[in-house]
Write an enzyme that holds these catalytic residues in place. Structure first.
Site, PDB file in Angstrom:
ATOM      1  N   SER A   1       0.860  -1.185   0.000  1.00 19.91           N
ATOM      2  CA  SER A   1       0.000   0.000   0.000  1.00 19.91           C
ATOM      3  C   SER A   1       0.890   1.227   0.000  1.00 19.91           C
ATOM      4  CB  SER A   1      -0.885   0.001   1.252  1.00 19.91           C
ATOM      5  OG  SER A   1      -1.474   1.273   1.442  1.00 19.91           O
TER       6      SER A   1
ATOM      7  N   TYR B   1      -1.907  -1.263  10.475  1.00 18.49           N
ATOM      8  CA  TYR B   1      -2.124  -1.546   9.057  1.00 18.49           C
ATOM      9  C   TYR B   1      -0.945  -1.046   8.225  1.00 18.49           C
ATOM     10  CZ  TYR B   1      -3.871  -1.313   4.313  1.00 18.49           C
ATOM     11  OH  TYR B   1      -3.990  -1.450   2.952  1.00 18.49           O
TER      12      TYR B   1
END
Length: 177
Positions: A95, A108
């Site tokens: 990401s 995360y």
């Protein structure tokens, strides 16, 4: 979609990859069905948009399990078989958050930094094999991820489409890499 393209056999196996031991159980199932994985796409992820102290411990553990442990173990268990067959690709979805400090997404984003670092290191380790490792680092992608994470989806919906990607665009670019 892959079936309609005539790319060979495609199997869909529903499996909960967020539990401890999931990677081993899945690979055992694949072996029992005599299925070989040519392309491993580690795309499953779990995230929460909350401060670390607000997140439930079981949610954090599930995130670490799915985002890091399962990625690592599936790769570890399947790559030797790819090397033996003299072909394989590993596509790990990280990401853009791997590059940034993200309050309310600390676990995360750290897990995605792990995926990126793991992919880069493994790519070097496997450079003299027929297996390639690629990490795709998408930005904001139009999926249900943000709604499930507890993020403010109204803000996300207001973003110009040009700074977000569709899942198809991310998949296409990742595969071409």
């Amino acid at each position: 979609e892959l079936r309609t393209l005539g790319t060979g056999q495609v199997y869909t196996i529903p499996f909960d990859l967020g539990i401890t031991g999931a990677a081993t159980a899945l690979v055992d199932m694949l072996d029992s069905l005599h299925l070989h994985v040519d392309i491993l796409v580690n795309n499953a992820a779990h995230g929460r948009f909350e401060s670390l102290l607000e997140q439930k411990v079981d949610s954090i553990e599930a995130m670490i399990q799915l985002n890091m442990a399962t990625v690592t173990m599936l790769t570890r268990l399947l790559v030797p078989k790819m090397i033996e067959k003299k072909y394989g690709k590993v596509l790990n979805v990280a990401s853009i958050g791997a590059y940034y400090t993200g309050p309310y997404q600390a676990v995360y984003q750290a897990s995605k930094a792990y995926v990126l670092s793991f992919s880069n290191a493994l790519s070097i380790e496997l450079k003299n094999t027929p297996v390639t490792v690629t990490a795709v680092v998408p930005g904001l992608t139009r999926t249900g991820f943000y709604a499930r994470s507890g993020a403010d989806c109204d803000k996300f919906k207001k973003l110009p489409e040009m700074i977000t990607s569709s899942p198809d665009e991310v998949a296409f670019l990742g595969y071409r890499s």
